[in-house]
Write a protein that holds these residues in place. Structure first.
Motif, PDB file in Angstrom:
ATOM      1  N   ASP A 114      -3.623  -3.226  -5.341  1.00  0.00           N
ATOM      2  CA  ASP A 114      -4.913  -2.630  -5.010  1.00  0.00           C
ATOM      3  C   ASP A 114      -4.694  -1.434  -4.090  1.00  0.00           C
ATOM      4  O   ASP A 114      -4.043  -1.545  -3.052  1.00  0.00           O
ATOM      5  CB  ASP A 114      -5.792  -3.677  -4.321  1.00  0.00           C
ATOM      6  CG  ASP A 114      -7.142  -3.141  -3.911  1.00  0.00           C
ATOM      7  OD1 ASP A 114      -7.584  -2.128  -4.481  1.00  0.00           O
ATOM      8  OD2 ASP A 114      -7.760  -3.752  -3.018  1.00  0.00           O
ATOM      9  N   LYS A 115      -5.215  -0.278  -4.468  1.00  0.00           N
ATOM     10  CA  LYS A 115      -4.985   0.957  -3.696  1.00  0.00           C
ATOM     11  C   LYS A 115      -5.656   0.935  -2.327  1.00  0.00           C
ATOM     12  O   LYS A 115      -5.202   1.598  -1.402  1.00  0.00           O
ATOM     13  CB  LYS A 115      -5.490   2.171  -4.489  1.00  0.00           C
ATOM     14  CG  LYS A 115      -4.776   2.389  -5.789  1.00  0.00           C
ATOM     15  CD  LYS A 115      -3.432   3.000  -5.563  1.00  0.00           C
ATOM     16  CE  LYS A 115      -2.794   3.312  -6.911  1.00  0.00           C
ATOM     17  NZ  LYS A 115      -1.394   3.527  -6.824  1.00  0.00           N
ATOM     18  N   ALA A 116      -6.723   0.179  -2.176  1.00  0.00           N
ATOM     19  CA  ALA A 116      -7.502   0.230  -0.944  1.00  0.00           C
ATOM     20  C   ALA A 116      -7.049  -0.756   0.125  1.00  0.00           C
ATOM     21  O   ALA A 116      -7.226  -0.499   1.305  1.00  0.00           O
ATOM     22  CB  ALA A 116      -8.973  -0.021  -1.261  1.00  0.00           C
ATOM     23  N   GLY A 117      -6.465  -1.875  -0.241  1.00  0.00           N
ATOM     24  CA  GLY A 117      -6.167  -2.911   0.738  1.00  0.00           C
ATOM     25  C   GLY A 117      -4.691  -3.017   1.082  1.00  0.00           C
ATOM     26  O   GLY A 117      -3.868  -2.235   0.614  1.00  0.00           O
ATOM     27  N   PRO A 118      -4.370  -4.000   1.904  1.00  0.00           N
ATOM     28  CA  PRO A 118      -2.970  -4.214   2.273  1.00  0.00           C
ATOM     29  C   PRO A 118      -2.158  -4.712   1.080  1.00  0.00           C
ATOM     30  O   PRO A 118      -2.702  -5.291   0.144  1.00  0.00           O
ATOM     31  CB  PRO A 118      -3.045  -5.278   3.376  1.00  0.00           C
ATOM     32  CG  PRO A 118      -4.345  -5.962   3.175  1.00  0.00           C
ATOM     33  CD  PRO A 118      -5.262  -4.956   2.542  1.00  0.00           C
ATOM     34  N   ARG A 119      -0.875  -4.491   1.112  1.00  0.00           N
ATOM     35  CA  ARG A 119       0.019  -4.884   0.011  1.00  0.00           C
ATOM     36  C   ARG A 119       0.232  -6.395  -0.056  1.00  0.00           C
ATOM     37  O   ARG A 119       0.415  -6.937  -1.124  1.00  0.00           O
ATOM     38  CB  ARG A 119       1.403  -4.238   0.139  1.00  0.00           C
ATOM     39  CG  ARG A 119       1.475  -2.779   0.018  1.00  0.00           C
ATOM     40  CD  ARG A 119       0.965  -2.245  -1.297  1.00  0.00           C
ATOM     41  NE  ARG A 119       0.044  -1.195  -0.947  1.00  0.00           N
ATOM     42  CZ  ARG A 119      -1.182  -1.068  -1.410  1.00  0.00           C
ATOM     43  NH1 ARG A 119      -1.661  -1.861  -2.294  1.00  0.00           N
ATOM     44  NH2 ARG A 119      -1.960  -0.113  -0.986  1.00  0.00           N
ATOM     45  N   ASN A 120       0.280  -7.056   1.095  1.00  0.00           N
ATOM     46  CA  ASN A 120       0.551  -8.496   1.138  1.00  0.00           C
ATOM     47  C   ASN A 120       1.804  -8.844   0.327  1.00  0.00           C
ATOM     48  O   ASN A 120       1.832  -9.800  -0.426  1.00  0.00           O
ATOM     49  CB  ASN A 120      -0.637  -9.308   0.628  1.00  0.00           C
ATOM     50  CG  ASN A 120      -1.859  -9.077   1.471  1.00  0.00           C
ATOM     51  OD1 ASN A 120      -1.762  -8.920   2.680  1.00  0.00           O
ATOM     52  ND2 ASN A 120      -3.006  -9.020   0.834  1.00  0.00           N
ATOM     53  N   ALA A 121       2.838  -8.044   0.475  1.00  0.00           N
ATOM     54  CA  ALA A 121       4.069  -8.222  -0.297  1.00  0.00           C
ATOM     55  C   ALA A 121       4.895  -9.376   0.246  1.00  0.00           C
ATOM     56  O   ALA A 121       4.948  -9.612   1.451  1.00  0.00           O
ATOM     57  CB  ALA A 121       4.892  -6.943  -0.276  1.00  0.00           C
ATOM     58  N   ARG A 122       5.532 -10.066  -0.679  1.00  0.00           N
ATOM     59  CA  ARG A 122       6.453 -11.153  -0.353  1.00  0.00           C
ATOM     60  C   ARG A 122       7.805 -10.747  -0.931  1.00  0.00           C
ATOM     61  O   ARG A 122       7.967 -10.636  -2.146  1.00  0.00           O
ATOM     62  CB  ARG A 122       5.959 -12.450  -0.991  1.00  0.00           C
ATOM     63  CG  ARG A 122       6.721 -13.659  -0.592  1.00  0.00           C
ATOM     64  CD  ARG A 122       5.965 -14.913  -1.056  1.00  0.00           C
ATOM     65  NE  ARG A 122       6.717 -16.087  -0.714  1.00  0.00           N
ATOM     66  CZ  ARG A 122       7.361 -16.843  -1.594  1.00  0.00           C
ATOM     67  NH1 ARG A 122       7.300 -16.566  -2.871  1.00  0.00           N
ATOM     68  NH2 ARG A 122       8.042 -17.877  -1.197  1.00  0.00           N
ATOM     69  N   LEU A 123       8.768 -10.473  -0.045  1.00  0.00           N
ATOM     70  CA  LEU A 123      10.080  -9.999  -0.436  1.00  0.00           C
ATOM     71  C   LEU A 123      11.108 -11.102  -0.249  1.00  0.00           C
ATOM     72  O   LEU A 123      11.158 -11.729   0.810  1.00  0.00           O
ATOM     73  CB  LEU A 123      10.491  -8.785   0.408  1.00  0.00           C
ATOM     74  CG  LEU A 123       9.497  -7.632   0.479  1.00  0.00           C
ATOM     75  CD1 LEU A 123       9.978  -6.583   1.470  1.00  0.00           C
ATOM     76  CD2 LEU A 123       9.300  -7.021  -0.888  1.00  0.00           C
TER      77      LEU A 123
END
Length: 179
Positions: A114-123
């Motif tokens: 989503d371009k507007a919100g945080p990535r919330n990435a799990r690496l």
């Protein structure tokens, strides 16, 4: 990141009470073990100590984790890991994220496009025996990097070896997590 001895042989200052010690946090101990033990056996002992101690949760954001400082400066495919992480947070060039991270032995296990919100990435950083990050840390003289990474990560995933596959282990970090 330094490879110096931690207080009380594996219990960093401020470590939660009741966590088992990991003697491999002490770089000197690690070097002594490596002097007398084969590589695979040393890895098995360190992985066991890491699994028993669990994730330290001291630097769970990959952009700021002290144990990943060395990796963040390494350039692969023309871009540093630090720049890659910044591009992920900004949402730029999303089709390139996974190939960039793979060069470091990192899997993108979850992310919001989503371009507007945080990535919330799990690496998930591979900390297994044949990890792509191993030569980078070894060339810098940080032989006990797996234990140091385990102290920073948010979660550990350790898969026991089978007849078909060797032991696999991953240190899970977050990036731009939701508040």
């Amino acid at each position: 990141m330094t490879n110096k001895k931690q207080p009380s042989a594996g219990k960093p200052a401020g470590a939660p009470a009741g966590r088992p010690e990991n003697p491999f946090l002490d770089g000197g101990f690690y070097d002594r073990v490596r002097d007398y033990t084969e590589r695979d056996a040393t890895f098995s002992k360190e992985l066991k100590a890491i699994a028993e101690r669990g994730a330290g949760k001291q630097g769970t954001d990959a952009r700021f984790a002290p144990s990943l400082e060395l990796l963040r400066g390494v350039v692969k495919k023309g871009v540093s890991l630090n720049d890659m992480l910044g591009r992920i947070v900004q949402g730029n060039e999303s089709g390139l994220w996974e190939p960039w991270l793979t060069a470091f032995g990192i899997e993108l296990r979850g992310v919001s496009y989503d371009k507007a919100g945080p990535r919330n990435a799990r690496l998930a950083l591979d900390i297994s025996l044949g990890a792509k990050a191993n030569p980078m840390f070894a060339n810098a003289g940080v032989r006990n990097w797996r234990s140091l990474v385990a102290e920073d990560c948010a979660q550990l995933q350790v898969e026991k070896p089978t007849e078909q596959a060797p032991a696999r282990a991953y240190a899970i970090f977050f990036l731009d997590a939701a508040e």
